[in-house]
Structure formats: structure tokens, C-alpha cells
Design an enzyme around this catalytic site. Structure first.
Site: not given
Length: 496
Positions: A200, A218, A251, A342
Site C-alpha cells: 500500500g 505503491g 496491481c 485502484e
């Protein structure tokens, strides 16, 4: 045990692990490239053997993702990564330039702090262990508290493999009582030379503010543009395959679809035909309340969960059991537009813009809001359009006609296979690379004098090699034994 005791215990454990890693560092630094390669190969083989079991543990403990996909990620880390790094030179003499009389020597950076997320816990441990061992660095893992058991088991698997192949004790270890205090101790300790932070935004920011050099990644928030020249069926198939892979926990996976208005009907029809459920206005509002927490961060309740679970959480009663992804029309970006952030789950934002210039502005706006420097995907048959968008968007990876989650990590593209994806300076990261062993070494440069001060004062051309050094003959031949001793001295100095 009260909270204070747990904090103190975790800090003490971390200090002990650092002492052990310090001893291991001195031994690893003096190993040959062949010895490090043997250790890396052993981790690869053993991790592949345990890929399914570790994947099952990760899903059962965290509730995130799909077992089969986590197994594939474990095998990707163990085997695809190994194929990419097995022949790399990382240690000792990397390159020699006889003409310029310069030698490059690779030396380990030292102890690495490996921060592990809950979304990709086991594959991240395999990956980081392999790139650290290949580079000759000990690594101490700080596990996410919600994935501590599967992380510890994976560390034990790779540690035993590494030690059986010659790695010293303390080369690979893990904090068993994860606390914020322990992680801070690990990141800030004088023995720690580099932080590999995956997770995170707050954690990555803490890594960069620790005072220790860090490579951190991130949030990703990549938009996917379906251009008018795209094969719409193929584009939608790739996007949905990417987004549903491990329930969206990578991600680099697409977070939004952006199209021109002229493409809206065709894309919407294809989304529905391939199992996406497009929310109506009421459902859009219902789900929007569950995407983010009050502090603006992603709600873990939606992360890596099935569509059925997310729909039940949000009270969406009309979503069919066959739905693969929830798609929400969005018109804005930023605060008050939760779909623009996100979403590491099966939720996609859907933007329809008037023309291509508006599409480009929207994609830049999305990335600048969150995920700058990470990943952008485009589906097009027009190479010039791909190049134009690549030049304009703030992304380190621009992926063309491929699933972004798998393309970004190098599974469906020829990018370096990695599970830590640098975002570059625009994304607050120290690197824009897909991180590998070469990011975890320092390069010592040995340079012989090729000109004298008198030559410089006499107007000798700067940068030119002096005539007397050309064809130097036997007197300039490098003595390999002297170089080996030089490498050993450097390694000993670094381990002090």
C-alpha cells in the site's frame, strides 16, 4: 502477552535476525557467481514443487484471489523468473573494456528488508528471495499480518532450499511476530542497506522516509483504452481475462476502460456478451459506498473477492451468478468518484469520451490521480497511436494488445519477469524498472590512468584515450588472480 510485550518481543526478534543476516552477508559477499547461481537454482526448483500447496495456503488464510491463479503466480516467480536471471552476471567482474581500460565489478548491496503484501504473499517471497540470492544479498521479510502463516511457510521452503545449496544461515529469514515497530526497526536499522517495499501507498511512503535507500511500489490504477482500430472482441477478452486473473489482485491489472463515444455501443455489447455486468445508476451508487473506506483507502472487503461476494456486500440483488466483473459508468476522477481509484477486485470503471484527445486527457487524469508511473494499456492496430499515447501518459509500462496484469509483470510480454514494478520519479519511486537482481547490486568501477596532467594542460582532447595506451600489449593484460583478490577485498570491506 500484552501489546507492549508483543512490540518489544518483535523488536528484539528483528534485531537478532539482523545480527544473523550480518554474518551471512559477509559469507555471501565472498561467494562466486557459480555458488550464488546454485543457491538460486535450488530455490527455483523447490518453490515450483511447493507452488500449489503454498497457493492454497495463501487463499485459505487471506481470502484473496483464486488458488489456481496463485499457483500460476508462484510458478511464474519460481520458473519464469529463473529462466530470465540464470545467465545474468551479478557478482564479480561484469564487464571489461580493454580499450578504455575500465573494469566493472558487481558487489552486493547488503541486507535487504523485504516487505510483503497480503495480495501476493507467497509469490512475492519466492521472487524476492531469488533476486536477492542471485545478487548475493541476505533478505529479512516483514510479513503482512493477515498473511503471516503462508508467508512464514514460504520463507521456510525457500530458506531450506537455499541452505541445502550452500547459503549460510541467516541468508533468508522472516519476522514471526509482525508489528509496526518491528517493521520500522528493520527499515531504519544501520545494518539494513536497501528496502524492497511492495504494498500500500502508506507503507511505501514509510519505506522512503526511513532514511534507508528503498525501491518501493505503491498503487496501480491503470486505464485501458480500446481504440477504434482494435479488435473489440479480442480487446474485451484480454481485459476481462486480466481483471479476473486471481480476482484482480495484481496491481498492474486494468482499473478502468476508456473509449470514444463512437465505440461505446460495440464495447458495451461485447462486455455484456463476455460476462461483464454493467451496473445501472442505482446499483452504481450502492456499490460506490463500499469501494473506499472513510479515509479514502481501498476497502479490503472488496479485494480479491468473487463477484458474488462483492454483490452481496453491496446489496446488489440482480447480479447474475455468471457475472465475471462489475462495470460502472463513471464521469469524473478524484475525490467523490470512488470508481476512479485502484480497485484490487472485480470492479471496472467505464469512461466514454467525445474523441481521442478527450480519451488521452482522461487517461492522464486517472493516472495522475492515483497510480502515476505504473501501467497503461492500449488496444489498437495503429502503431502510431500506440506510440503517441506512450509518449504522453505518465506510466512506466505501456502495454499494447495484451492483458495488463500479466503483461505488466512480464508473463505475456517480453518485459523482465517481476512482481515489484517500479513507478519512476513521477510515481514517487526510485526506479521505473521491473525490479531484478541488477537493481540489487552496486557496480564498482576500476579505471587505469590513460593520460597525464601535462597532456590535459597541453590541450589533449578530453575523453580520448592517450596514444600510448593503444595496443598496450602484455604490460596491460589484466591479472585474473589480482582481480579476484580485489573483488574479495571489496566484499570484505562491504561486509564490515
Amino acid at each position: 502477552m500484552n501489546h507492549l510485550d508483543k512490540d518489544l518481543q518483535s523488536i528484539q526478534e528483528t534485531r537478532e535476525l539482523l545480527q544473523q543476516a550480518r554474518k551471512a552477508q559477509g559469507i555471501l559477499a565472498c561467494m562466486s557467481q557459480g555458488q550464488l547461481d546454485k543457491i538460486t537454482a535450488a530455490i527455483s526448483e523447490t518453490a515450483a514443487e511447493h507452488a500449489k500447496r503454498l497457493a492454497d495456503m495463501a487463499v485459505e488464510e487471506t481470502g484473496f484471489g483464486r488458488k489456481a491463479d496463485k499457483e500460476l503466480k508462484n510458478r511464474f516467480a519460481a520458473l519464469t523468473l529463473y529462466d530470465a536471471i540464470k545467465d545474468e552476471k551479478t557478482h564479480g567482474i561484469l564487464a571489461e573494456n580493454p580499450e578504455k581500460r575500465v573494469i566493472d565489478i558487481g558487489v552486493p548491496v547488503g541486507i535487504v528488508a523485504g516487505l510483503v503484501p497480503s495480495t501476493n504473499p507467497t509469490s512475492t517471497v519466492i521472487y524476492k528471495s531469488m533476486i536477492c540470492m542471485k545478487a548475493g544479498n541476505p533478505i529479512i521479510f516483514s510479513p503482512h499480518p493477515s498473511a503471516v502463516n503462508c508467508i512464514l511457510e514460504t520463507v521456510n521452503v525457500v530458506r531450506r532450499a537455499a541452505e541445502s545449496a550452500g547459503a549460510p544461515a541467516g541468508s533468508i529469514s522472516c519476522i514471526t511476530t509482525p508489528t509496526l515497530e518491528a517493521t520500522n526497526t528493520l527499515m531504519r536499522h544501520d545494518f539494513t542497506r536497501l528496502i524492497l517495499a511492495t504494498g500500500g501507498g502508506a507503507m511505501v511512503k514509510a519505506a522512503y522516509s526511513s532514511g534507508t535507500p528503498a525501491i518501493g511500489v505503491g498503487a496501480g490504477n491503470g486505464p485501458a483504452y480500446i481504440h477504434r482500430t482494435a479488435d473489440v472482441r479480442q480487446a474485451v477478452r484480454r481485459i476481462l481475462e486480466s481483471k479476473t486473473f486471481d480476482n484482480g489482485t495484481i496491481c498492474a491489472s486494468e482499473q478502468s476502460i476508456v473509449v470514444e463515444r463512437a465505440m461505446e455501443a460495440a464495447v458495451t455489447a461485447e462486455l455484456r456478451a463476455q460476462g461483464a455486468y454493467v451496473l445501472d445508476d442505482g446499483e452504481h451508487r450502492q456499490l460506490s459506498r463500499f469501494i473506499l473506506r472513510p479515509n479514502g483507502t481501498m476497502n479490503p472487503a472488496i479485494v480479491g473477492k468473487s463477484v458474488e461476494t462483492v454483490a452481496r456486500l453491496a446489496g446488489l440483488t440482480r447480479v447474475p451468478p455468471t457475472a465475471r466483473v462489475l462495470v460502472a459508468r463513471e464521469t469524473g476522477v478524484g475525490k467523490g468518484y470512488p470508481y476512479s481509484s485502484e480497485k484490487l477486485g472485480l470492479i471496472l470503471a467505464y469512461y466514454v469520451e467525445d474523441d481521442e484527445e478527450a480519451v488521452l486527457r482522461r487517461c492522464v487524469e486517472i493516472l495522475e490521480w492515483e497510480g502515476a508511473g505504473h501501467t497503461f494499456a492500449i488496444h489498437t492496430e495503429d502503431q502510431e497511436t500506440a506510440k503517441r499515447f506512450a509518449a504522453a501518459v505518465p506510466a512506466s509500462r505501456v502495454l499494447v494488445n495484451t492483458p495488463a496484469s500479466l503483461g505488466g509483470i512480464g508473463a505475456t510480454t517480453c518485459l523482465f519477469p517481476a512482481l515489484t514494478l517500479g513507478c519512476g520519479a513521477v510515481g514517487g519511486s526510485s526506479s521505473s524498472n521491473n525490479i531484478g537482481p541488477l537493481d540489487l547490486i552496486n557496480i564498482k568501477r576500476v579505471a587505469w590512468g590513460v593520460r597525464e596532467l601535462e597532456e590535459l594542460r597541453g590541450g589533449g582532447r578530453a575523453g580520448a584515450v592517450a596514444p600510448h595506451s593503444a595496443g598496450a600489449g602484455a604490460s596491460h593484460v589484466v591479472d585474473e588472480r589480482l582481480l579476484d583478490e580485489l573483488v574479495s577485498q571489496i566484499a570484505r570491506r562491504l561486509s564490515v
